[in-house]
Design a protein around this motif. Structure first.
Motif, PDB file in Angstrom:
ATOM      1  N   ALA A  10     -54.959  39.928 -57.204  1.00 43.59           N
ATOM      2  CA  ALA A  10     -54.726  41.101 -58.346  1.00 43.59           C
ATOM      3  C   ALA A  10     -53.735  42.088 -57.855  1.00 43.59           C
ATOM      4  O   ALA A  10     -52.979  42.580 -58.610  1.00 43.59           O
ATOM      5  CB  ALA A  10     -56.075  41.652 -58.684  1.00 43.59           C
ATOM      6  N   ILE A  13     -50.311  40.516 -58.254  1.00 48.01           N
ATOM      7  CA  ILE A  13     -49.722  40.714 -59.972  1.00 48.01           C
ATOM      8  C   ILE A  13     -49.431  42.101 -60.251  1.00 48.01           C
ATOM      9  O   ILE A  13     -48.194  42.060 -60.914  1.00 48.01           O
ATOM     10  CB  ILE A  13     -51.139  40.117 -60.651  1.00 48.01           C
ATOM     11  CG1 ILE A  13     -51.347  38.784 -60.429  1.00 48.01           C
ATOM     12  CG2 ILE A  13     -50.888  40.472 -62.153  1.00 48.01           C
ATOM     13  CD1 ILE A  13     -52.573  38.188 -61.137  1.00 48.01           C
ATOM     14  N   LEU A  14     -50.215  42.707 -59.855  1.00 49.03           N
ATOM     15  CA  LEU A  14     -49.785  44.376 -60.058  1.00 49.03           C
ATOM     16  C   LEU A  14     -48.571  44.908 -59.572  1.00 49.03           C
ATOM     17  O   LEU A  14     -47.665  45.588 -60.291  1.00 49.03           O
ATOM     18  CB  LEU A  14     -50.947  45.487 -59.679  1.00 49.03           C
ATOM     19  CG  LEU A  14     -50.990  46.788 -60.443  1.00 49.03           C
ATOM     20  CD1 LEU A  14     -51.303  46.509 -61.911  1.00 49.03           C
ATOM     21  CD2 LEU A  14     -52.171  47.559 -59.852  1.00 49.03           C
ATOM     22  N   TYR A  17     -46.070  43.527 -61.432  1.00 51.33           N
ATOM     23  CA  TYR A  17     -45.952  44.089 -62.657  1.00 51.33           C
ATOM     24  C   TYR A  17     -44.949  45.584 -62.801  1.00 51.33           C
ATOM     25  O   TYR A  17     -44.197  45.542 -63.751  1.00 51.33           O
ATOM     26  CB  TYR A  17     -47.372  44.415 -63.221  1.00 51.33           C
ATOM     27  CG  TYR A  17     -47.488  44.946 -64.738  1.00 51.33           C
ATOM     28  CD1 TYR A  17     -47.644  43.969 -65.684  1.00 51.33           C
ATOM     29  CD2 TYR A  17     -47.210  46.183 -64.860  1.00 51.33           C
ATOM     30  CE1 TYR A  17     -48.151  44.431 -66.896  1.00 51.33           C
ATOM     31  CE2 TYR A  17     -47.545  46.689 -66.204  1.00 51.33           C
ATOM     32  CZ  TYR A  17     -47.890  45.881 -67.261  1.00 51.33           C
ATOM     33  OH  TYR A  17     -48.196  46.244 -68.423  1.00 51.33           O
ATOM     34  N   ILE A  22     -42.829  40.819 -64.922  1.00 47.58           N
ATOM     35  CA  ILE A  22     -44.272  40.629 -65.395  1.00 47.58           C
ATOM     36  C   ILE A  22     -44.619  39.158 -65.722  1.00 47.58           C
ATOM     37  O   ILE A  22     -45.602  38.687 -66.021  1.00 47.58           O
ATOM     38  CB  ILE A  22     -44.371  41.230 -66.838  1.00 47.58           C
ATOM     39  CG1 ILE A  22     -43.117  40.580 -67.897  1.00 47.58           C
ATOM     40  CG2 ILE A  22     -44.082  42.755 -66.854  1.00 47.58           C
ATOM     41  CD1 ILE A  22     -43.473  40.872 -69.371  1.00 47.58           C
ATOM     42  N   PHE A  25     -48.075  38.039 -64.016  1.00 50.14           N
ATOM     43  CA  PHE A  25     -49.033  38.549 -64.881  1.00 50.14           C
ATOM     44  C   PHE A  25     -49.388  37.576 -66.192  1.00 50.14           C
ATOM     45  O   PHE A  25     -50.425  37.204 -66.494  1.00 50.14           O
ATOM     46  CB  PHE A  25     -48.689  39.903 -65.244  1.00 50.14           C
ATOM     47  CG  PHE A  25     -49.576  40.491 -66.395  1.00 50.14           C
ATOM     48  CD1 PHE A  25     -50.977  40.674 -66.064  1.00 50.14           C
ATOM     49  CD2 PHE A  25     -49.351  40.779 -67.808  1.00 50.14           C
ATOM     50  CE1 PHE A  25     -52.035  41.315 -67.028  1.00 50.14           C
ATOM     51  CE2 PHE A  25     -50.060  41.211 -68.740  1.00 50.14           C
ATOM     52  CZ  PHE A  25     -51.426  41.427 -68.546  1.00 50.14           C
ATOM     53  N   SER A  28     -50.816  34.415 -65.437  1.00 49.55           N
ATOM     54  CA  SER A  28     -52.117  34.464 -64.843  1.00 49.55           C
ATOM     55  C   SER A  28     -52.897  34.788 -65.902  1.00 49.55           C
ATOM     56  O   SER A  28     -54.289  35.058 -65.703  1.00 49.55           O
ATOM     57  CB  SER A  28     -52.303  35.479 -63.987  1.00 49.55           C
ATOM     58  OG  SER A  28     -51.414  34.948 -62.661  1.00 49.55           O
ATOM     59  N   CYS A  29     -52.718  35.026 -67.448  1.00 49.00           N
ATOM     60  CA  CYS A  29     -53.641  35.376 -68.201  1.00 49.00           C
ATOM     61  C   CYS A  29     -54.320  34.264 -68.601  1.00 49.00           C
ATOM     62  O   CYS A  29     -53.631  33.206 -68.989  1.00 49.00           O
ATOM     63  CB  CYS A  29     -52.918  36.067 -69.426  1.00 49.00           C
ATOM     64  SG  CYS A  29     -52.344  37.668 -68.842  1.00 49.00           S
ATOM     65  N   TRP A  35     -56.147  42.270 -73.830  1.00 48.33           N
ATOM     66  CA  TRP A  35     -55.392  43.453 -73.133  1.00 48.33           C
ATOM     67  C   TRP A  35     -55.335  44.686 -73.726  1.00 48.33           C
ATOM     68  O   TRP A  35     -55.370  44.981 -75.183  1.00 48.33           O
ATOM     69  CB  TRP A  35     -53.832  43.093 -73.251  1.00 48.33           C
ATOM     70  CG  TRP A  35     -52.943  43.898 -72.445  1.00 48.33           C
ATOM     71  CD1 TRP A  35     -52.569  43.637 -70.878  1.00 48.33           C
ATOM     72  CD2 TRP A  35     -52.149  44.903 -72.706  1.00 48.33           C
ATOM     73  NE1 TRP A  35     -51.799  44.890 -70.612  1.00 48.33           N
ATOM     74  CE2 TRP A  35     -51.344  45.562 -71.693  1.00 48.33           C
ATOM     75  CE3 TRP A  35     -51.832  45.465 -74.089  1.00 48.33           C
ATOM     76  CZ2 TRP A  35     -50.294  46.662 -71.917  1.00 48.33           C
ATOM     77  CZ3 TRP A  35     -51.043  46.653 -74.195  1.00 48.33           C
ATOM     78  CH2 TRP A  35     -50.449  47.315 -73.170  1.00 48.33           C
ATOM     79  N   LEU A 107     -59.205  44.486 -64.051  1.00 50.82           N
ATOM     80  CA  LEU A 107     -59.109  42.994 -64.292  1.00 50.82           C
ATOM     81  C   LEU A 107     -60.273  42.144 -64.313  1.00 50.82           C
ATOM     82  O   LEU A 107     -60.977  42.301 -62.921  1.00 50.82           O
ATOM     83  CB  LEU A 107     -57.900  42.390 -63.383  1.00 50.82           C
ATOM     84  CG  LEU A 107     -56.509  43.150 -63.201  1.00 50.82           C
ATOM     85  CD1 LEU A 107     -55.700  42.427 -62.521  1.00 50.82           C
ATOM     86  CD2 LEU A 107     -56.032  43.018 -64.825  1.00 50.82           C
ATOM     87  N   ILE A 118     -56.826  35.676 -65.866  1.00 49.32           N
ATOM     88  CA  ILE A 118     -57.358  37.073 -66.341  1.00 49.32           C
ATOM     89  C   ILE A 118     -57.797  37.176 -67.822  1.00 49.32           C
ATOM     90  O   ILE A 118     -57.083  36.597 -68.604  1.00 49.32           O
ATOM     91  CB  ILE A 118     -56.179  38.155 -66.360  1.00 49.32           C
ATOM     92  CG1 ILE A 118     -55.398  38.014 -64.805  1.00 49.32           C
ATOM     93  CG2 ILE A 118     -56.382  39.426 -66.802  1.00 49.32           C
ATOM     94  CD1 ILE A 118     -54.238  38.928 -64.912  1.00 49.32           C
ATOM     95  N   CYS A 121     -57.799  42.622 -69.480  1.00 52.16           N
ATOM     96  CA  CYS A 121     -57.066  43.708 -68.460  1.00 52.16           C
ATOM     97  C   CYS A 121     -57.138  45.114 -69.131  1.00 52.16           C
ATOM     98  O   CYS A 121     -56.691  45.137 -70.421  1.00 52.16           O
ATOM     99  CB  CYS A 121     -55.559  43.403 -68.574  1.00 52.16           C
ATOM    100  SG  CYS A 121     -54.463  44.431 -67.770  1.00 52.16           S
TER     101      CYS A 121
END
Length: 260
Positions: A10, A13-14, A17, A22, A25, A28-29, A35, A107, A118, A121
């Protein structure tokens, strides 16, 4: 699901981002991701809709993350977990002005085919509270009333010569007033006081469009004036500064214009 490894994932990812990368991110959704952004009406459901929304997003903003803390929260299931990420993020605008927000990202991960995805979010901004308050903002004051859920207003960052040959990078919106110390000045901000080797006249010449001189010893940020009466102003930090009788009318005119 390994919750510690998911927490590290996580954070990665952030970090990507806020480096304007992105792809990790979005990849990984979950296909049915939810969101929730920090602004009104920023609610998007499904990965397809989220990918479409980001594909239409074009900007020249840059971001800097500070003080990231990652808190994994077990849900009691081996297939889901929550990760809470708290940090400061500076937004650098094309005109080089900077705004800072105390941000939180929650998340929710679900495991699918051995991979954490994810499912939700949720991005939110924290506003500063009076330290005496626990839950509700009981101790209202003018500073609190001017905060916005979207974060602090963007403002120009001033570069000022400090003591010990260092430089201060201060945002104008957080400077309350500047006080003369003879050949030096003391800059009073929402984040504390900073001493500069520049005198009041030098500060006035450099930033004449940002500060107004109400007294031979004081420059003020008009946006931080709480009250004006004869013959003094009260700033948002509670400081009362004198206004000479001869300057009162002009000070009142400037502050009236600023508030409109």
């Amino acid at each position: 699901m390994n919750i510690q490894e998911t927490a590290k994932f996580a954070a990665t990812i952030l970090t990507n981002y806020y480096n304007n990368n992105i792809r990790l991110f979005l990849d990984s959704c979950h296909r049915d991701v939810l969101w929730i952004g920090p602004a009104e009406k920023q609610i998007i459901r499904t990965k397809a809709a989220l990918v479409d929304a980001f594909s239409k997003e074009h900007h020249n903003l840059k971001f800097i993350m500070n003080n990231l803390t990652v808190t994994p929260i077990s849900t009691g299931s081996n297939r889901t977990c929550e990760i809470l990420l708290c940090f400061l993020v500076d937004t650098i605008w094309p005109d080089k002005s900077v705004s800072r927000v105390n941000q939180r990202v929650q998340l929710t991960f679900v495991e699918e085919n051995g991979q954490p995805l994810i499912k939700m979010c949720h991005i939110s901004n924290a506003i500063t509270y009076d330290e005496r308050d626990n839950i509700y903002p009981v101790h209202y004051d003018e500073n609190y009333k001017h905060y916005t859920l979207a974060g602090e207003a963007r403002s120009e960052r001033l570069i000022i010569k400090s003591v010990n040959k260092s430089l201060l990078y201060l945002r104008w919106s957080r400077i309350i007033y500047v006080e003369s110390l003879g050949s030096h000045t003391l800059i009073h901000t929402l984040d504390g006081d900073f001493e500069s080797v520049e005198n009041l006249l030098s500060m006035k010449k450099q930033f004449s469009d940002l500060f107004y001189q109400i007294h031979k010893c004081y420059l003020i940020n008009p946006n931080h004036v709480r009250e004006l009466i004869r013959f003094q102003v009260t700033m948002t930090d509670g400081t009362v500064l004198p206004v000479p009788e001869k300057k009162y009318t002009s000070v009142k005119a400037v502050l009236t214009k600023t508030s409109t």
